[in-house]
Structure formats: structure tokens, C-alpha cells
Design a protein around this motif. Structure first.
Motif, mmCIF file in Angstrom:
data_model
loop_
_atom_site.group_PDB
_atom_site.id
_atom_site.type_symbol
_atom_site.label_atom_id
_atom_site.label_comp_id
_atom_site.label_asym_id
_atom_site.label_seq_id
_atom_site.Cartn_x
_atom_site.Cartn_y
_atom_site.Cartn_z
ATOM 1 N N ALA A 1 71.096 -2.624 62.259
ATOM 2 C CA ALA A 1 72.095 -2.199 61.288
ATOM 3 C C ALA A 1 73.458 -2.627 61.799
ATOM 4 C CB ALA A 1 72.053 -0.693 61.106
ATOM 5 N N PRO A 2 74.376 -2.952 60.900
ATOM 6 C CA PRO A 2 75.703 -3.386 61.317
ATOM 7 C C PRO A 2 76.380 -2.309 62.142
ATOM 8 C CG PRO A 2 75.333 -3.802 58.980
ATOM 9 C CD PRO A 2 74.207 -2.952 59.445
ATOM 10 N N ALA A 3 77.059 -2.743 63.226
ATOM 11 C CA ALA A 3 77.774 -1.801 64.074
ATOM 12 C C ALA A 3 78.891 -1.153 63.277
ATOM 13 C CB ALA A 3 78.324 -2.522 65.292
ATOM 14 N N ALA A 4 79.109 0.118 63.523
ATOM 15 C CA ALA A 4 80.161 0.837 62.816
ATOM 16 C C ALA A 4 80.836 1.804 63.769
ATOM 17 C CB ALA A 4 79.580 1.584 61.619
ATOM 18 N N LYS A 5 81.982 2.272 63.379
ATOM 19 C CA LYS A 5 82.715 3.220 64.199
ATOM 20 C C LYS A 5 82.004 4.580 64.165
ATOM 21 C CE LYS A 5 87.273 5.367 64.719
ATOM 22 N NZ LYS A 5 87.331 5.072 66.164
ATOM 23 N N ALA A 6 81.928 5.221 65.312
ATOM 24 C CA ALA A 6 81.262 6.520 65.390
ATOM 25 C C ALA A 6 82.015 7.569 64.591
ATOM 26 C CB ALA A 6 81.143 6.955 66.848
ATOM 27 N N LEU A 7 81.260 8.454 63.941
ATOM 28 C CA LEU A 7 81.867 9.584 63.255
ATOM 29 C C LEU A 7 82.301 10.617 64.283
ATOM 30 C CD1 LEU A 7 79.238 10.059 60.394
ATOM 31 C CD2 LEU A 7 81.455 8.916 60.235
ATOM 32 N N THR A 8 83.238 11.435 63.945
ATOM 33 C CA THR A 8 83.687 12.504 64.835
ATOM 34 C C THR A 8 82.781 13.723 64.664
ATOM 35 O OG1 THR A 8 85.167 13.487 63.199
ATOM 36 C CG2 THR A 8 86.063 11.708 64.563
ATOM 37 N N THR A 9 82.901 14.657 65.591
ATOM 38 C CA THR A 9 82.121 15.891 65.478
ATOM 39 C C THR A 9 82.468 16.615 64.186
ATOM 40 O OG1 THR A 9 81.880 16.182 67.872
ATOM 41 C CG2 THR A 9 81.735 18.165 66.498
ATOM 42 N N ALA A 10 83.744 16.623 63.838
ATOM 43 C CA ALA A 10 84.176 17.296 62.602
ATOM 44 C C ALA A 10 83.548 16.641 61.381
ATOM 45 C CB ALA A 10 85.699 17.266 62.493
ATOM 46 N N LYS B 1 80.469 18.202 58.598
ATOM 47 C CA LYS B 1 80.515 18.173 57.143
ATOM 48 C C LYS B 1 79.254 17.549 56.554
ATOM 49 C CE LYS B 1 85.568 17.926 56.862
ATOM 50 N NZ LYS B 1 86.733 17.114 56.417
ATOM 51 N N LEU B 2 78.542 16.758 57.358
ATOM 52 C CA LEU B 2 77.320 16.102 56.882
ATOM 53 C C LEU B 2 76.070 16.948 57.098
ATOM 54 C CD1 LEU B 2 77.903 12.414 58.059
ATOM 55 C CD2 LEU B 2 78.074 13.331 55.729
ATOM 56 N N LEU B 3 76.185 18.011 57.891
ATOM 57 C CA LEU B 3 75.045 18.900 58.069
ATOM 58 C C LEU B 3 74.709 19.591 56.751
ATOM 59 C CD1 LEU B 3 76.018 20.651 61.429
ATOM 60 C CD2 LEU B 3 73.948 19.268 61.078
ATOM 61 N N LEU B 4 73.447 19.896 56.549
ATOM 62 C CA LEU B 4 73.061 20.664 55.369
ATOM 63 C C LEU B 4 73.828 21.978 55.342
ATOM 64 C CD1 LEU B 4 69.177 20.233 55.146
ATOM 65 C CD2 LEU B 4 70.892 19.417 53.509
ATOM 66 N N ALA B 5 74.292 22.359 54.172
ATOM 67 C CA ALA B 5 75.043 23.599 54.006
ATOM 68 C C ALA B 5 74.249 24.572 53.146
ATOM 69 C CB ALA B 5 76.407 23.304 53.359
ATOM 70 N N GLN B 6 74.609 25.846 53.235
ATOM 71 C CA GLN B 6 73.943 26.870 52.446
ATOM 72 C C GLN B 6 74.023 26.534 50.956
ATOM 73 O OE1 GLN B 6 72.115 29.382 53.487
ATOM 74 N NE2 GLN B 6 71.682 30.019 51.392
ATOM 75 N N LEU C 1 70.817 18.570 70.412
ATOM 76 C CA LEU C 1 71.867 17.844 71.132
ATOM 77 C C LEU C 1 71.678 16.340 70.962
ATOM 78 C CD1 LEU C 1 71.718 19.949 74.414
ATOM 79 C CD2 LEU C 1 73.561 20.014 72.707
ATOM 80 N N ALA C 2 72.726 15.575 71.213
ATOM 81 C CA ALA C 2 72.653 14.119 71.079
ATOM 82 C C ALA C 2 71.694 13.549 72.125
ATOM 83 C CB ALA C 2 74.042 13.514 71.253
ATOM 84 N N PRO C 3 70.672 12.816 71.707
ATOM 85 C CA PRO C 3 69.743 12.239 72.679
ATOM 86 C C PRO C 3 70.324 11.034 73.407
ATOM 87 C CG PRO C 3 69.110 11.621 70.460
ATOM 88 C CD PRO C 3 70.220 12.619 70.326
ATOM 89 N N GLY C 4 71.454 10.501 72.932
ATOM 90 C CA GLY C 4 72.103 9.355 73.554
ATOM 91 C C GLY C 4 73.472 9.690 74.116
ATOM 92 N N ASP C 5 74.181 8.652 74.556
ATOM 93 C CA ASP C 5 75.472 8.812 75.218
ATOM 94 C C ASP C 5 76.605 8.873 74.193
ATOM 95 O OD1 ASP C 5 77.515 8.935 77.020
ATOM 96 O OD2 ASP C 5 77.395 6.832 77.656
ATOM 97 N N THR C 6 76.957 10.074 73.777
ATOM 98 C CA THR C 6 78.066 10.279 72.852
ATOM 99 C C THR C 6 78.530 11.727 72.921
ATOM 100 O OG1 THR C 6 78.769 10.141 70.529
ATOM 101 C CG2 THR C 6 76.527 10.870 70.943
ATOM 102 N N ASP C 7 79.790 11.942 72.579
ATOM 103 C CA ASP C 7 80.323 13.300 72.509
ATOM 104 C C ASP C 7 80.360 13.803 71.069
ATOM 105 O OD1 ASP C 7 80.810 13.500 75.273
ATOM 106 O OD2 ASP C 7 82.726 12.457 75.079
ATOM 107 N N ALA C 8 80.008 12.925 70.123
ATOM 108 C CA ALA C 8 80.025 13.290 68.702
ATOM 109 C C ALA C 8 78.696 13.916 68.328
ATOM 110 C CB ALA C 8 80.305 12.065 67.843
ATOM 111 N N ASN C 9 78.655 15.232 68.279
ATOM 112 C CA ASN C 9 77.405 15.945 68.061
ATOM 113 C C ASN C 9 77.660 17.234 67.270
ATOM 114 O OD1 ASN C 9 75.178 17.897 70.129
ATOM 115 N ND2 ASN C 9 74.615 16.634 68.383
ATOM 116 N N ALA C 10 76.794 17.524 66.305
ATOM 117 C CA ALA C 10 76.899 18.763 65.523
ATOM 118 C C ALA C 10 75.488 19.243 65.232
ATOM 119 C CB ALA C 10 77.658 18.526 64.216
ATOM 120 N N SER C 11 75.298 20.559 65.129
ATOM 121 C CA SER C 11 73.952 21.084 64.908
ATOM 122 C C SER C 11 73.979 22.396 64.136
ATOM 123 C CB SER C 11 73.237 21.295 66.248
ATOM 124 O OG SER C 11 73.959 22.215 67.064
#
Length: 261
Positions: free
Chosen positions: A50-59, A63-68, A107-117
Motif C-alpha cells: 500500500a502507498p506509504a502515508a503519514k501516520a495518524l495521531t493518537t487523537a 476518533k476512528l474507534l467504534l463509538a457507542q 497495544l500497537a504490535p509495531g514501533d509507533t507511539d500512535a495507539n488507541a484502544s
């Protein structure tokens, strides 16, 4: 059998999924749960570039996590009471197995600080009025730990490879410590997961239940572009008895992956 951290996990998770009355039952009947249930790991689907893209932030990931309200029949909770806050709280005795343990913990299985759960559970709100004889049925609830992580460049592909490689390297099991509690994954097995997004790795783990047999947990990790989604499911009723936890709910996976960019 000694009371383990599995019982505490059951109690805290139930806080967001069930009524307070059932929380008491969880504490009483969950003593056979393992210290730190590890999803059994297994197979992967072919990767696609897949084309390389800029990482999303934690914030942005939050917002992309499933919501109630976004998935009928399910409740969404922040997971603050059930999921570890950082990788420092989850350690294995084999570095190659770290990505597997992290994926099961949201948690992120790879090397990144951008993580949400967060956690997504079956909505059995009617269980609050269940009769005593219906307690076991009320606790037949699937709770899924969902984790999102995002990466720069080819970091997402590398993270998926680390998970896939870990399934092979850790086939004979590994030791795990989480929040001071130790447990033993005795076997890791590759599984065939439905391909979603660009790439999928699915695996199961057999976990020693304090010497009282084993329980089998399932984990699915998917990649869509430079974002990874991990899913790990626990069933309260099955958890207290050991045995098979059941598959990650397809409805949860489909709904979450559909939200990813």
C-alpha cells in the motif's frame, strides 16, 4: 484454586458491560480464570503493498474507534479499567513474542507511539433483571479488546510481519508478565482469518489455567493502509471454565475496519 488476576479482569470488564449485580457474580465465579489470558495466535493472509502515508495521531485514531451506538447489539467502553496503559506493563520472556502479547492487549504490535484502544461487548442490558437461574446465561458475553495503531512509511507492513513471524517463533509457547502477574502461553497456532483491508494475521493461543487445564483465545490483526487494527475476545462464561473462547465477532471486525481510512 487460587484467585488470579483473571478474576479481577472479569470484574473490571464487567463494569462496562453488565449490571452491578452481575459484577458480584463475576467475582464469585471467576476464580478459575487465568492470570493474564493470552489470545492464541495463528495464521496470516497474504500481504499487499500500500502507498506509504503519514501516520495518524493518537487523537485521530481515537476518533476512528467504534463509538457507542455505531454497532447495533453491542456496547462500547473506553477500556480504561481493563486494558494496559503502555507496553511497559506487558512483558514476555521471548522478544519475538512481544508483538503477539501487545496485540492481545490492544497495544500497537509495531514501533509507533500512535495507539488507541477500547472494548466492545455484547449488549445484554436485560441481564440486569435476570433471575438467579439465568446468571450463567447472562455471563455468556463476548468482550473484545480493540486496538488501533498507525505508522510512518512501511512501518505498518513491518508490524504485520513481526506478528506473523511471532506466530511461527512462539509456536511452542512463551511466558508472560502483565501488571505483576505471570502466566504461561503453552501453544501458539496460526489460523485462517477472513481477509479485511490489505492484510490479515489471525492466531490462537492456549493458556495454562493455573494448572487446571488450558483455555484457547483468538486474536485477529488487520492492516488497512498504514493503520493496524487488533481484536482479542474473551467470553466470561467460557473464561471461568476454561476451554474455547470462541472467535472474534465478525460484526465487530467489519464495523471497525469500515471506519478506517
Amino acid at each position: 484454586m487460587k484467585r488470579s488476576s483473571g478474576a479481577r479482569l472479569c470484574a473490571t470488564a464487567a463494569l462496562g458491560a453488565l449490571s452491578l449485580s452481575l459484577l458480584t457474580a463475576c467475582s464469585d465465579e471467576g476464580s478459575k480464570e487465568s492470570a493474564d489470558p493470552k489470545a492464541s495466535s495463528s495464521s496470516s493472509a497474504p500481504a499487499s503493498s500500500a502507498p506509504a502515508a503519514k501516520a495518524l495521531t493518537t487523537a485521530e485514531l481515537e476518533k476512528l474507534l467504534l463509538a457507542q451506538g455505531e454497532l447495533k447489539g453491542y456496547k462500547v467502553d473506553s477500556g480504561n479499567d481493563t486494558l494496559p496503559a503502555s507496553k511497559k506493563q506487558v512483558k514476555t520472556d521471548k522478544p519475538a513474542c512481544d508483538p503477539l502479547a501487545w496485540a492481545t492487549a490492544g497495544l500497537a504490535p509495531g514501533d509507533t507511539d500512535a495507539n488507541a484502544s477500547n472494548t466492545v461487548s455484547e449488549d445484554k442490558s436485560s441481564a440486569a433483571t435476570a433471575k438467579p437461574t439465568d446468571i450463567e446465561a447472562a455471563f455468556d458475553v463476548d468482550l473484545t479488546f480493540v486496538g488501533l495503531s498507525s505508522y510512518e512509511g512501511d512501518g505498518a507492513e513491518k508490524a504485520m510481519k513481526a506478528v506473523s513471524d511471532g506466530v511461527t517463533a512462539c509456536a511452542g509457547g512463551y511466558g508472560l508478565a502483565a501488571d505483576g502477574e505471570k502466566s504461561k502461553v503453552t501453544k501458539v497456532t496460526a489460523e485462517k482469518g477472513a481477509t479485511k483491508g490489505d492484510e490479515t494475521v489471525a492466531f490462537s493461543e492456549d493458556v495454562d489455567m493455573d494448572g487446571e487445564g488450558t483455555a484457547t483465545f483468538h486474536t485477529v490483526v488487520m492492516r488497512k493502509g498504514n493503520t493496524l487494527a487488533s481484536f482479542y475476545t474473551v467470553n466470561f462464561a467460557a473464561f471461568s471454565k476454561g476451554g474455547e473462547m470462541g472467535d472474534v465477532p465478525a460484526a465487530v471486525v467489519d464495523a471497525q475496519v469500515a471506519k478506517l481510512k
